[in-house]
Design an enzyme around this catalytic site. Structure first.
Site, PDB file in Angstrom:
ATOM      1  N   LYS A  36      -7.634  14.429  47.891  1.00  0.00           N
ATOM      2  CA  LYS A  36      -8.011  13.285  47.433  1.00  0.00           C
ATOM      3  C   LYS A  36      -9.634  13.379  47.273  1.00  0.00           C
ATOM      4  O   LYS A  36     -10.423  14.502  47.860  1.00  0.00           O
ATOM      5  CB  LYS A  36      -7.666  12.143  48.660  1.00  0.00           C
ATOM      6  CG  LYS A  36      -8.393  12.448  49.959  1.00  0.00           C
ATOM      7  CD  LYS A  36      -7.568  11.269  51.011  1.00  0.00           C
ATOM      8  CE  LYS A  36      -8.361  11.387  52.334  1.00  0.00           C
ATOM      9  NZ  LYS A  36      -7.796  11.085  53.201  1.00  0.00           N
TER      10      LYS A  36
ATOM     11  N   TYR B 268     -41.723   6.974  44.008  1.00  0.00           N
ATOM     12  CA  TYR B 268     -41.613   5.515  44.102  1.00  0.00           C
ATOM     13  C   TYR B 268     -42.095   4.846  45.519  1.00  0.00           C
ATOM     14  O   TYR B 268     -41.863   5.395  46.586  1.00  0.00           O
ATOM     15  CB  TYR B 268     -40.261   4.868  43.943  1.00  0.00           C
ATOM     16  CG  TYR B 268     -39.872   4.923  42.667  1.00  0.00           C
ATOM     17  CD1 TYR B 268     -40.156   4.609  41.516  1.00  0.00           C
ATOM     18  CD2 TYR B 268     -38.413   6.034  42.353  1.00  0.00           C
ATOM     19  CE1 TYR B 268     -39.819   4.420  40.350  1.00  0.00           C
ATOM     20  CE2 TYR B 268     -37.901   6.007  41.064  1.00  0.00           C
ATOM     21  CZ  TYR B 268     -38.658   5.340  39.945  1.00  0.00           C
ATOM     22  OH  TYR B 268     -37.999   5.525  38.829  1.00  0.00           O
TER      23      TYR B 268
HETATM   24  C1  LIG Z   1      -7.579  11.788  54.439  1.00  0.00           C
HETATM   25  C2  LIG Z   1      -6.394  11.757  55.265  1.00  0.00           C
HETATM   26  C3  LIG Z   1      -6.004  12.964  55.750  1.00  0.00           C
HETATM   27  C4  LIG Z   1      -7.101  14.149  56.238  1.00  0.00           C
HETATM   28  O1  LIG Z   1      -7.821  13.816  57.203  1.00  0.00           O
HETATM   29  P1  LIG Z   1      -8.870  14.926  57.815  1.00  0.00           P
HETATM   30  O2  LIG Z   1      -9.549  14.537  58.932  1.00  0.00           O
HETATM   31  O3  LIG Z   1      -9.832  15.384  56.579  1.00  0.00           O
HETATM   32  O4  LIG Z   1      -8.130  16.265  57.848  1.00  0.00           O
HETATM   33  C5  LIG Z   1      -4.725  13.098  56.775  1.00  0.00           C
HETATM   34  N1  LIG Z   1      -3.992  12.020  56.771  1.00  0.00           N
HETATM   35  C6  LIG Z   1      -4.445  10.809  55.809  1.00  0.00           C
HETATM   36  C7  LIG Z   1      -3.552   9.554  55.964  1.00  0.00           C
HETATM   37  C8  LIG Z   1      -5.567  10.768  55.337  1.00  0.00           C
HETATM   38  O5  LIG Z   1      -5.900   9.571  54.821  1.00  0.00           O
END
Ligand SMILES: *Cc1c(COP(=O)(O)O)cnc(C)c1O
Length: 386
Positions: free
Chosen positions: A40, A278
């Site tokens: 993701k 800035y």
């Molecule tokens: C993002 C996510 C993961 C992965 O978690 P990590 O700590 O990056 O391994 C796993 N399960 C769900 C439901 C998530 O949203």
């Protein structure tokens, strides 16, 4: 690498480091456990399709994404593996889930009713992964709602219950894993109810990176590996817990995959007592030389790094001066000899014997490595290197 010559800033993805991490995790999983990688948010900033290609090349079985659009992008790019959509999908877009044969997270009755109508009409089936509430209080259904969900699923064979899962709330933020184990107990109990109600073959999954690393008993039938495939530890606490558990120094277990680089856009001498950037938050104390770099907070170089961070040039540290601008930063190269226009600068990664880690940069701006890498601008090219 001719492409690099025309870029002002880019992200390099080390294929070797990624392969190392995937091999490490594959060696820790039982062969019956599905190895799903979480890609993701542009693969946590590492480049969505770049990482997808490496993930399959090095043995991942399937993908987890947040959104329907991410899932569609993978399908359109030719990935026929299972893709689990973990975030909400609007009811009006459920037909696209069926057409593309995605796995879909399930946590509300409205979705079941809509899916029943759709599958009755077109004869398709859909694979659902029921999310169970065990104490994270994000998505998920509570134990008392299980009967109504299971009844509806049992009545509708086209709605195939492919998985049940949960997500830990407090597994990486602590070295005390009591809460995680309470969640695990509740998950196991609820999953047993599901299995006993006519879904004996349903896949169970719970493990994020910290759980994969620390607790084999959370692996079940599938793991959802996010941050650690990219060579990053979920937290210091996870790193420490891992070291204690495995009596290992832990240093080379994971190899960071991402480096972020830029080319110097201008070099300029600055007299003493001049205000930089800035708000004039930095004042030169001597005759100085500054290098101007073409990245800023719009690219994910957080404004909280103003006057805090440094970059690496020829293996040496060049401290950031003044505030991070939208698209530019200024660094002090007074003490670094032989720096030239358009030289390569390391914002994150290794140069000689020095390294700037995502954890360091995240600490400096008050966040976590997850957020820092995820926010590296999606328009910056991701380039796979050896
Ligand atoms: C993002 C996510 C993961 C992965 O978690 P990590 O700590 O990056 O391994 C796993 N399960 C769900 C439901 C998530 O949203």
């Amino acid at each position: 690498m001719t492409k690099l010559r025309i870029l002002t800033s880019w992200v390099e993805i080390s294929e070797k480091a990624y392969a190392h991490n995937l091999n490490f995790f594959k060696s820790r999983l039982s062969p019956d456990t599905e190895f799903s990688v979480v890609v993701k948010s542009n693969a946590y900033g590492h480049g969505f399709l770049e990482i997808a290609s490496l993930a399959i090349k090095y043995g991942a079985d399937s993908f987890c994404v947040h959104s329907l659009d991410e899932a569609i992008c993978l399908r359109k790019s030719g990935y026929n593996q299972e893709i689990l959509i973990m975030g909400p999908v609007l009811l009006d877009r459920l037909p696209e889930v069926l057409e593309n044969r995605f796995r879909l997270v399930l946590y509300n009755l409205e979705a079941i009713d809509k899916l029943k109508k759709l599958t009755d009409k077109n004869g398709r089936t859909v694979k659902l992964h029921l999310k169970l509430e065990t104490g994270t209080y994000r998505q998920g259904i509570e134990e008392k709602s299980l009967p109504v969900f299971l009844k509806k699923l049992n009545q509708n064979p086209r709605l195939q219950l492919d998985g049940v899962y949960t997500h830990f709330a407090n597994i990486e933020d602590t070295t005390n894993h009591e809460y995680a184990f309470r969640q695990l107990d509740l998950f196991t109990r609820m999953a047993k109810i599901v299995k006993n109600e006519g879904f004996a073959d349903v896949k169970l999954h719970a493990a994020c990176s910290a759980a994969v690393l620390l607790f084999p008993e959370t692996h079940f039938d599938m793991v959802r590996l996010g941050i650690s495939q990219y060579g990053l530890w979920p937290s210091r606490e996870t790193f420490v817990s891992y070291k204690i558990k495995h009596s290992a120094n832990g240093i080379d277990v994971l190899q960071p995959v991402l480096s972020w680089k830029a080319r110097i856009g201008q070099i300029k001498p600055v007299p003493p007592s001049q205000n930089i950037g800035y708000g004039g938050t930095y004042q030169t104390t001597r005759e100085s030389r500054l290098a101007i770099l073409p990245i800023g907070y719009a690219d994910g170089y957080d404004r909280g790094l103003s006057n805090q961070s440094y970059v690496l040039i020829n293996g040496q540290r060049a401290p950031m001066r003044g505030r991070v601008c939208m698209n530019l930063i200024m660094v002090d190269i007074t003490d670094i000899p032989e720096v030239n226009l358009e030289d390569e600068v390391i914002l994150l990664g290794k140069s000689g014997n020095s390294r700037i880690s995502a954890d360091q940069l995240a600490n400096l701006c008050g966040t976590i490595n997850y957020e820092f890498v995820t926010r590296i601008g999606p328009s910056i090219p991701r380039i796979i290197t050896e």
